[in-house]
Design a protein around this motif. Structure first.
Motif, PDB file in Angstrom:
ATOM      1  N   VAL A 118       9.044  14.308 -14.209  1.00 34.18           N
ATOM      2  CA  VAL A 118       9.387  13.464 -15.353  1.00 34.18           C
ATOM      3  C   VAL A 118       8.317  13.662 -16.411  1.00 34.18           C
ATOM      4  O   VAL A 118       7.131  13.536 -16.131  1.00 34.18           O
ATOM      5  N   GLU A 119       8.706  14.000 -17.612  1.00 29.50           N
ATOM      6  CA  GLU A 119       7.785  14.162 -18.736  1.00 29.50           C
ATOM      7  C   GLU A 119       8.432  13.496 -19.938  1.00 29.50           C
ATOM      8  O   GLU A 119       9.504  13.895 -20.385  1.00 29.50           O
ATOM      9  N   VAL A 120       7.818  12.430 -20.436  1.00 26.87           N
ATOM     10  CA  VAL A 120       8.391  11.673 -21.535  1.00 26.87           C
ATOM     11  C   VAL A 120       7.403  11.642 -22.686  1.00 26.87           C
ATOM     12  O   VAL A 120       6.223  11.353 -22.493  1.00 26.87           O
ATOM     13  N   ASN A 121       7.883  11.962 -23.897  1.00 21.46           N
ATOM     14  CA  ASN A 121       7.045  11.907 -25.090  1.00 21.46           C
ATOM     15  C   ASN A 121       7.445  10.707 -25.939  1.00 21.46           C
ATOM     16  O   ASN A 121       8.623  10.350 -26.016  1.00 21.46           O
ATOM     17  N   THR A 168      13.661  -9.342 -21.511  1.00 21.02           N
ATOM     18  CA  THR A 168      13.375  -8.025 -20.935  1.00 21.02           C
ATOM     19  C   THR A 168      12.757  -7.118 -21.987  1.00 21.02           C
ATOM     20  O   THR A 168      13.273  -6.992 -23.099  1.00 21.02           O
ATOM     21  N   TYR A 169      11.642  -6.517 -21.628  1.00 20.16           N
ATOM     22  CA  TYR A 169      10.949  -5.580 -22.511  1.00 20.16           C
ATOM     23  C   TYR A 169      10.688  -4.331 -21.690  1.00 20.16           C
ATOM     24  O   TYR A 169       9.969  -4.373 -20.688  1.00 20.16           O
ATOM     25  N   THR A 170      11.269  -3.208 -22.065  1.00 18.32           N
ATOM     26  CA  THR A 170      11.262  -2.026 -21.202  1.00 18.32           C
ATOM     27  C   THR A 170       9.981  -1.200 -21.356  1.00 18.32           C
ATOM     28  O   THR A 170       9.249  -1.320 -22.345  1.00 18.32           O
ATOM     29  N   TYR A 171       9.762  -0.343 -20.369  1.00 17.28           N
ATOM     30  CA  TYR A 171       8.655   0.609 -20.438  1.00 17.28           C
ATOM     31  C   TYR A 171       8.770   1.460 -21.698  1.00 17.28           C
ATOM     32  O   TYR A 171       7.776   1.748 -22.368  1.00 17.28           O
ATOM     33  N   TYR A 172       9.978   1.894 -22.005  1.00 16.61           N
ATOM     34  CA  TYR A 172      10.143   2.774 -23.165  1.00 16.61           C
ATOM     35  C   TYR A 172       9.750   2.047 -24.453  1.00 16.61           C
ATOM     36  O   TYR A 172       9.048   2.597 -25.301  1.00 16.61           O
ATOM     37  N   SER A 219       2.343  10.697 -24.479  1.00 11.97           N
ATOM     38  CA  SER A 219       3.223  11.208 -23.429  1.00 11.97           C
ATOM     39  C   SER A 219       2.810  10.681 -22.065  1.00 11.97           C
ATOM     40  O   SER A 219       1.676  10.240 -21.856  1.00 11.97           O
ATOM     41  N   PHE A 220       3.770  10.754 -21.149  1.00 11.72           N
ATOM     42  CA  PHE A 220       3.545  10.285 -19.781  1.00 11.72           C
ATOM     43  C   PHE A 220       4.272  11.209 -18.822  1.00 11.72           C
ATOM     44  O   PHE A 220       5.409  11.626 -19.081  1.00 11.72           O
ATOM     45  N   GLY A 221       3.625  11.535 -17.706  1.00  8.84           N
ATOM     46  CA  GLY A 221       4.240  12.442 -16.740  1.00  8.84           C
ATOM     47  C   GLY A 221       4.149  11.936 -15.320  1.00  8.84           C
ATOM     48  O   GLY A 221       3.194  11.236 -14.944  1.00  8.84           O
ATOM     49  N   ILE A 222       5.170  12.280 -14.513  1.00 13.87           N
ATOM     50  CA  ILE A 222       5.172  11.996 -13.076  1.00 13.87           C
ATOM     51  C   ILE A 222       5.239  13.328 -12.348  1.00 13.87           C
ATOM     52  O   ILE A 222       6.142  14.139 -12.605  1.00 13.87           O
ATOM     53  N   ASP A 223       4.288  13.554 -11.456  1.00 11.14           N
ATOM     54  CA  ASP A 223       4.223  14.819 -10.729  1.00 11.14           C
ATOM     55  C   ASP A 223       4.125  14.525  -9.234  1.00 11.14           C
ATOM     56  O   ASP A 223       3.436  13.588  -8.822  1.00 11.14           O
ATOM     57  N   MET A 240      11.926   5.654 -12.103  1.00 10.85           N
ATOM     58  CA  MET A 240      10.986   5.613 -13.207  1.00 10.85           C
ATOM     59  C   MET A 240      11.574   6.272 -14.440  1.00 10.85           C
ATOM     60  O   MET A 240      11.338   5.862 -15.561  1.00 10.85           O
ATOM     61  N   GLU A 241      12.365   7.327 -14.240  1.00 16.11           N
ATOM     62  CA  GLU A 241      12.977   7.977 -15.392  1.00 16.11           C
ATOM     63  C   GLU A 241      13.935   7.020 -16.084  1.00 16.11           C
ATOM     64  O   GLU A 241      14.043   7.010 -17.308  1.00 16.11           O
ATOM     65  N   GLN A 242      14.632   6.201 -15.315  1.00 18.05           N
ATOM     66  CA  GLN A 242      15.508   5.206 -15.929  1.00 18.05           C
ATOM     67  C   GLN A 242      14.684   4.202 -16.724  1.00 18.05           C
ATOM     68  O   GLN A 242      15.035   3.842 -17.843  1.00 18.05           O
ATOM     69  N   VAL A 243      13.604   3.738 -16.113  1.00 19.91           N
ATOM     70  CA  VAL A 243      12.775   2.743 -16.781  1.00 19.91           C
ATOM     71  C   VAL A 243      12.181   3.304 -18.066  1.00 19.91           C
ATOM     72  O   VAL A 243      12.054   2.617 -19.070  1.00 19.91           O
TER      73      VAL A 243
END
Length: 650
Positions: A7-10, A215-219, A230-234, A417-420
């Motif tokens: 997961v890599e989110v910018n 509700t306040y999301t991670y995004y 950015s945030f990544g999950i490895d 986590m990708e959903q969040v």
């Protein structure tokens, strides 16, 4: 070990989530404050979004303007109590500061028995209005209370609310239920997680309907930061002892929290003190330990830089280390933390850049909490990283299936986590072919049922993250992922069953509606999105699902239901595990799909030999011929038996 984020989110660095309004409130805090007059409030927001101060704003308004006489704040552990210490609010625009009488800050040092008495004293003390204590102190105090009416005109705020359970065995859950139904108390519940991590609901469906939800999301949180981009999950898969693989996973240039595995897990060496020593060796050479603070200075073996390292595993000197961590003022004060069960929930080290977690965590809540330690906005970092080191299965594993399930559950966590972390979208029913989205976040779907009741509408608007977490953690769904179950069974049977269990008050039609929205939301969030322009310059969005490109404007619920939303788990595995490991995974799963007698195995083996001679290939388990399928699974079973015998003979 491989180095590829699953997961890599910018993010856009808008600064929106950290900017404050004229009352000194961030965006999330302002959203909560709008509900300040509600009797029951449930706040779901990620770590670092400002839940502690949001509570202060609401609590002070209730004390000043709403007739509430006292506020009790309960936190899961003492270290989190510092989040509710005296705080200046007036100078930022609010009308009152947050002040706590030190005698009623029960998260400071002291015995439990005295603290329980202090809670009872506080409820009778007409001169004090705020008390801070742990969940356990509140539980023990409640057991000494005879009449719930003592909580009339009291506001109870419970931080990290996912620790509470509606189960009858949960003392805090039972206390909360009794207080709600037997007193005029106001309740504010806060959690940084969308789920508990087990199958128990936090509140009963009937009680949960009484709460106004924010509700306040991670995004929303991360997209609105000023610095973090950015945030990544490895997921790194290692063989042998994890301490021997640390060199490839640990980046000492990053402010890092290392969580070692539970001593009861397969990844643990069963000697946590030796593990800390080996981690120190992986970092470099120990120069000294400060007697006053308990902090180690270690010379980095690669750069020669002197690193400050905190050991929260060893009990000796932990109080000193904990006090030092509470006083951190700059990035230079610390470089690495090594912990076992600490430095998770509510732990505040804003400069942390990387969470390196060894071993699979059985609670997805724990993963979210650990990630929250590094996703705080800070000028020293542009990227935050969560890395999970997991045992890789091989032919010498005592139980290959166990290792496979561990990996699959870790992948499931990444899907969650990708959903969040994904941008917010809203699913709408397409009634006519000419319908157009009202907002950029709207996606129209043909065949999607219109919510028939306010209850369904409320679940769709407020509870989808919780529901999807429950789906991902359901044992039947997990087994369906492992068994590569058909989309029809997954989407028509397993997912509706989770919905029915979570919301027992729903009718069959309502269950079907909620299932459709949960399914559609999961599919769309996991699909690849491609944007193109036609000859007229109009923008079209396409989703790549099941190797097909589908125009977003032509989405159909029947098409979505033909796709198993969790097949992507295998795509993620293939990015991180080599073909030999995949072969072992496949064999161990196939070997357990059929039960054969010894006579059947012998017969099918002989049949398979003749099959290979005739067709020039091995039997295919995907064949339409049932006998060929049985031969394929029999060969997998025999290969598994052979591998286990070879292991026993070594």
């Amino acid at each position: 070990m491989k180095n590829k984020n699953v997961v890599e989110v910018n993010y856009h660095q808008t600064g929106k989530s950290t900017n404050t309004n004229e009352l000194g409130m961030r965006e999330m805090q302002s959203r909560v404050y709008q509900h300040r007059k509600s009797k029951y409030i449930l706040v779901k927001a990620p770590p670092a979004s400002g839940k502690s101060r949001a509570l202060m704003f609401v609590a002070l308004d209730k004390l000043v303007n709403q007739g509430i006489k006292k506020v009790i704040v309960a936190v899961p552990e003492r270290s989190i109590g510092r989040s509710f210490k005296n705080t200046d609010l007036v100078k930022f625009g609010f009308y009152k500061d947050w002040r706590v009488d030190l005698q009623y800050d029960l998260t400071l040092n002291g015995g439990q028995e005295k603290k329980v008495k202090k809670v009872l004293d506080f409820l009778e003390d007409t001169n004090s209005d705020i008390l801070i204590c742990t969940h356990s102190t509140l539980r023990f105090a409640y057991q000494k209370i005879i009449d719930d009416h003592i909580f009339d005109n009291v506001m109870i705020a419970i931080d990290e609310f996912h620790h509470v359970s509606s189960n009858d065995n949960s003392v805090l859950g039972s206390a909360l239920r009794n207080i709600i139904h037997n007193s005029s108390a106001h309740i504010l519940a806060m959690t940084g997680s969308y789920f508990r991590g087990d199958s128990e609901p936090i509140l009963s469906p009937e009680d949960e309907q009484m709460f106004d939800k924010v509700t306040y999301t991670y995004y929303e949180q991360l997209d609105g930061y000023q610095y973090l981009k950015s945030f990544g999950i490895d997921y790194k898969f290692y063989q042998g002892r994890y301490t021997d693989a640390l060199d490839e996973a640990l980046n000492t240039n990053k402010k890092t929290i290392i969580h070692i595995p539970s001593v009861n897990s397969s990844e643990s060496t069963k000697d946590k003190y030796d593990e800390v020593d080996r981690i120190f060796d992986a970092i470099g050479e120990v120069n000294n330990r400060n007697e006053q603070t308990g902090i180690y200075t270690i010379k980095d073996k690669h750069t020669g830089k002197l690193l400050k390292v905190a050991d929260l595993v060893n009990e000796e000197g932990r109080e000193k280390v904990g006090e030092y961590l509470r006083q951190l003022n700059s990035p230079d004060d610390l470089d690495i933390i090594v912990a076992l069960n600490m430095a998770k929930e509510g732990f505040d080290w804003p400069w942390a850049e990387q969470a390196l977690t060894i071993g699979y965590r059985h609670s997805l809540t724990e993963i979210v909490q650990i990630i929250g330690r590094v996703t705080r906005d800070s000028s020293n970092k542009l990227h935050a990283q969560f890395t999970n080191m997991i045992e890789q299965p091989n032919a010498k594993d005592d139980d290959v299936e166990y290792a496979v399930n561990q990996i699959l559950k870790a992948i499931t966590a990444s899907l969650l986590m990708e959903q969040v972390l994904a941008p917010e979208i809203h699913l709408r029913r397409r009634k006519n072919k000419d319908d157009k989205p009202v907002n950029d976040t709207d996606i129209l779907i043909r065949g999607l049922k219109e919510p028939s009741t306010k209850r369904v509408q409320n679940i769709i608007e407020n509870d989808l993250p919780d529901l999807k977490a429950a789906i991902l953690q359901d044992p039947s769904v997990k087994q369906g992922i492992v068994s590569n179950i058909s989309a029809e069974v997954m989407n028509k049977e397993l997912i509706p069953k989770v919905v029915m269990t979570r919301y027992p008050d729903l009718s069959d039609d309502e269950i079907d509606q909620v299932s459709q929205y949960a399914l559609a939301d999961t599919i769309i969030r996991h699909a690849e999105v491609e944007t193109t322009k036609d000859s007229k310059g109009n923008t079209n969005q396409f989703l790549r699902m099941a190797d097909k490109f589908i125009n977003v404007d032509q989405l159909d619920i029947n098409l979505i239901e033909s796709i198993n939303p969790f097949q992507r788990a295998y795509a993620i595995i293939s990015q991180n595990i080599d073909s030999e490991t995949l072969r072992l995974i496949e064999r161990s799963i196939d070997a357990k799909k059929y039960d054969f007698t010894n006579e059947e195995l012998v017969q099918l083996y002989n049949n398979a030999k003749r099959f290979v001679e005739t067709h020039g290939r091995r039997p295919n388990k995907s064949s339409n011929n049932q006998e060929e399928v049985r031969m394929a699974y029999a060969l997998a079973k025999l290969a598994d038996i052979r591998a286990r015998r070879e292991q026993e003979n070594e």
